[in-house]
Motif scaffolding. Structure first.
Motif, PDB file in Angstrom:
ATOM      1  N   ILE A 166       0.913  -1.179   0.092  1.00 41.44           N
ATOM      2  CA  ILE A 166      -0.052   0.089  -0.038  1.00 41.44           C
ATOM      3  C   ILE A 166       0.849   1.297  -0.015  1.00 41.44           C
ATOM      4  CG2 ILE A 166      -1.647   1.237   1.363  1.00 41.44           C
ATOM      5  CD1 ILE A 166      -2.656  -1.254   2.322  1.00 41.44           C
ATOM      6  N   GLN A 167       1.861   1.274   0.867  1.00 43.24           N
ATOM      7  CA  GLN A 167       2.795   2.502   0.770  1.00 43.24           C
ATOM      8  C   GLN A 167       3.534   2.604  -0.338  1.00 43.24           C
ATOM      9  OE1 GLN A 167       4.903   1.583   4.615  1.00 43.24           O
ATOM     10  NE2 GLN A 167       3.029   2.371   5.868  1.00 43.24           N
ATOM     11  N   ASN A 168       4.117   1.598  -0.863  1.00 40.62           N
ATOM     12  CA  ASN A 168       4.688   1.566  -2.257  1.00 40.62           C
ATOM     13  C   ASN A 168       3.809   2.213  -3.304  1.00 40.62           C
ATOM     14  OD1 ASN A 168       7.204   0.875  -1.355  1.00 40.62           O
ATOM     15  ND2 ASN A 168       6.706  -1.376  -1.995  1.00 40.62           N
ATOM     16  N   LEU A 169       2.648   1.606  -3.219  1.00 39.37           N
ATOM     17  CA  LEU A 169       1.518   2.247  -4.177  1.00 39.37           C
ATOM     18  C   LEU A 169       1.548   3.574  -4.055  1.00 39.37           C
ATOM     19  CD1 LEU A 169      -0.132   1.614  -6.844  1.00 39.37           C
ATOM     20  CD2 LEU A 169      -2.042   0.611  -5.286  1.00 39.37           C
ATOM     21  N   LEU A 170       1.070   4.152  -2.916  1.00 37.32           N
ATOM     22  CA  LEU A 170       0.844   5.499  -2.685  1.00 37.32           C
ATOM     23  C   LEU A 170       2.042   6.291  -2.835  1.00 37.32           C
ATOM     24  CD1 LEU A 170      -1.338   5.203   0.621  1.00 37.32           C
ATOM     25  CD2 LEU A 170      -2.191   6.012  -1.388  1.00 37.32           C
ATOM     26  N   THR A 171       3.126   5.908  -2.642  1.00 42.17           N
ATOM     27  CA  THR A 171       4.213   6.746  -2.649  1.00 42.17           C
ATOM     28  C   THR A 171       4.439   6.962  -4.387  1.00 42.17           C
ATOM     29  OG1 THR A 171       5.363   5.626  -1.051  1.00 42.17           O
ATOM     30  CG2 THR A 171       6.991   6.759  -2.653  1.00 42.17           C
ATOM     31  N   ARG A 172       4.009   6.139  -5.054  1.00 36.27           N
ATOM     32  CA  ARG A 172       4.345   6.001  -6.831  1.00 36.27           C
ATOM     33  C   ARG A 172       3.021   6.809  -7.300  1.00 36.27           C
ATOM     34  NH1 ARG A 172       4.848   0.761  -6.438  1.00 36.27           N
ATOM     35  NH2 ARG A 172       2.896   0.349  -7.696  1.00 36.27           N
ATOM     36  N   LYS A 173       1.753   6.758  -6.661  1.00 36.60           N
ATOM     37  CA  LYS A 173       0.512   7.342  -6.982  1.00 36.60           C
ATOM     38  C   LYS A 173      -0.362   8.153  -5.944  1.00 36.60           C
ATOM     39  CE  LYS A 173       0.114   4.195 -11.030  1.00 36.60           C
ATOM     40  NZ  LYS A 173      -0.718   3.444 -11.726  1.00 36.60           N
ATOM     41  N   PRO A 174       0.307   9.167  -5.492  1.00 30.86           N
ATOM     42  CA  PRO A 174      -0.354   9.651  -4.077  1.00 30.86           C
ATOM     43  C   PRO A 174      -1.560  10.227  -4.356  1.00 30.86           C
ATOM     44  CG  PRO A 174       1.572  11.111  -4.981  1.00 30.86           C
ATOM     45  CD  PRO A 174       1.406   9.774  -5.924  1.00 30.86           C
ATOM     46  N   ASN A 175      -2.128  10.460  -5.393  1.00 32.28           N
ATOM     47  CA  ASN A 175      -3.435  10.774  -5.781  1.00 32.28           C
ATOM     48  C   ASN A 175      -4.444   9.718  -5.840  1.00 32.28           C
ATOM     49  OD1 ASN A 175      -2.761  13.507  -5.536  1.00 32.28           O
ATOM     50  ND2 ASN A 175      -2.312  13.443  -7.991  1.00 32.28           N
ATOM     51  N   MET A 176      -4.238   8.567  -5.649  1.00 31.84           N
ATOM     52  CA  MET A 176      -5.268   7.390  -5.558  1.00 31.84           C
ATOM     53  C   MET A 176      -6.060   7.528  -4.386  1.00 31.84           C
ATOM     54  SD  MET A 176      -3.309   4.281  -7.082  1.00 31.84           S
ATOM     55  CE  MET A 176      -4.700   2.952  -7.272  1.00 31.84           C
ATOM     56  N   SER A 177      -7.212   7.302  -4.451  1.00 27.25           N
ATOM     57  CA  SER A 177      -8.112   7.254  -3.510  1.00 27.25           C
ATOM     58  C   SER A 177      -8.049   5.883  -2.661  1.00 27.25           C
ATOM     59  CB  SER A 177      -9.628   7.506  -3.969  1.00 27.25           C
ATOM     60  OG  SER A 177      -9.958   6.355  -4.559  1.00 27.25           O
ATOM     61  N   VAL A 178      -8.528   6.018  -1.466  1.00 30.80           N
ATOM     62  CA  VAL A 178      -8.339   4.969  -0.394  1.00 30.80           C
ATOM     63  C   VAL A 178      -9.371   3.846  -1.256  1.00 30.80           C
ATOM     64  CG1 VAL A 178      -9.156   4.059   1.719  1.00 30.80           C
ATOM     65  CG2 VAL A 178      -8.426   6.134   1.512  1.00 30.80           C
ATOM     66  N   ALA A 179     -10.352   3.956  -1.853  1.00 31.37           N
ATOM     67  CA  ALA A 179     -11.139   2.985  -2.600  1.00 31.37           C
ATOM     68  C   ALA A 179     -10.404   2.205  -3.628  1.00 31.37           C
ATOM     69  CB  ALA A 179     -12.446   3.426  -2.976  1.00 31.37           C
ATOM     70  N   GLU A 180      -9.648   3.239  -4.441  1.00 25.48           N
ATOM     71  CA  GLU A 180      -8.807   2.622  -5.538  1.00 25.48           C
ATOM     72  C   GLU A 180      -8.034   1.724  -4.938  1.00 25.48           C
ATOM     73  OE1 GLU A 180      -9.448   6.215  -8.938  1.00 25.48           O
ATOM     74  OE2 GLU A 180      -7.903   6.480  -7.207  1.00 25.48           O
ATOM     75  N   VAL A 181      -6.916   2.295  -4.177  1.00 26.17           N
ATOM     76  CA  VAL A 181      -5.677   1.534  -3.505  1.00 26.17           C
ATOM     77  C   VAL A 181      -6.293   0.197  -2.933  1.00 26.17           C
ATOM     78  CG1 VAL A 181      -4.156   1.339  -1.658  1.00 26.17           C
ATOM     79  CG2 VAL A 181      -4.341   3.490  -3.003  1.00 26.17           C
TER      80      VAL A 181
END
Length: 131
Positions: A7-22
């Motif tokens: 999750i942290q890696n994905l949010l680091t790469r794509k910080p604008n993703m919503s919680v639902a999308e992640v």
């Protein structure tokens, strides 16, 4: 790699993703995503505190007001403006009344500010009268 790390890696790469999308992308619950984001925020705050030191704490006198909240609601309190700019009694009071007139005294505060300015002008004119 743990789910939290994914999750942290994905949010680091794509910080604008919503919680639902992640959550949908990684097949985890939204609560898990919120928890991972909170851990990331805490890690950033800890790193910033190490680098820059703790957030300054305002003295209690700067965070309370006796008799209303017309000063503490302001972004910067009049006494801070007055102190930082080395203002005197007359110009300081004019600033105080100008800053609070919308929240407290309305036109009467504007008249008070003008009264202090008139006095300051008279004093300054007197100082420079003989020059």
């Amino acid at each position: 790699m743990t789910k939290t790390q994914q999750i942290q890696n994905l949010l680091t790469r794509k910080p604008n993703m919503s919680v639902a999308e992640v959550a949908d992308k990684l097949g985890v619950s939204r609560v898990t995503v919120y928890s991972a984001r909170k851990q990331m925020a805490q890690a950033v705050a800890e790193a910033e505190e190490k680098e820059f030191g703790p957030e300054p704490v305002l003295p209690a006198v700067d965070t309370r007001q006796v008799g209303g909240d017309h000063y503490t609601r302001l972004e910067i309190q009049p006494w801070e403006v007055i102190e930082r700019n080395g203002m005197g009694f007359f110009d300081g009071n004019a600033v105080k009344y100008l800053m609070r007139y919308k929240a407290k005294g309305g036109v009467q505060d504007l008249e008070k500010a003008r009264h202090y300015l008139d006095k300051l002008i008279a004093i300054e004119n007197g100082r420079h009268a003989g020059k």
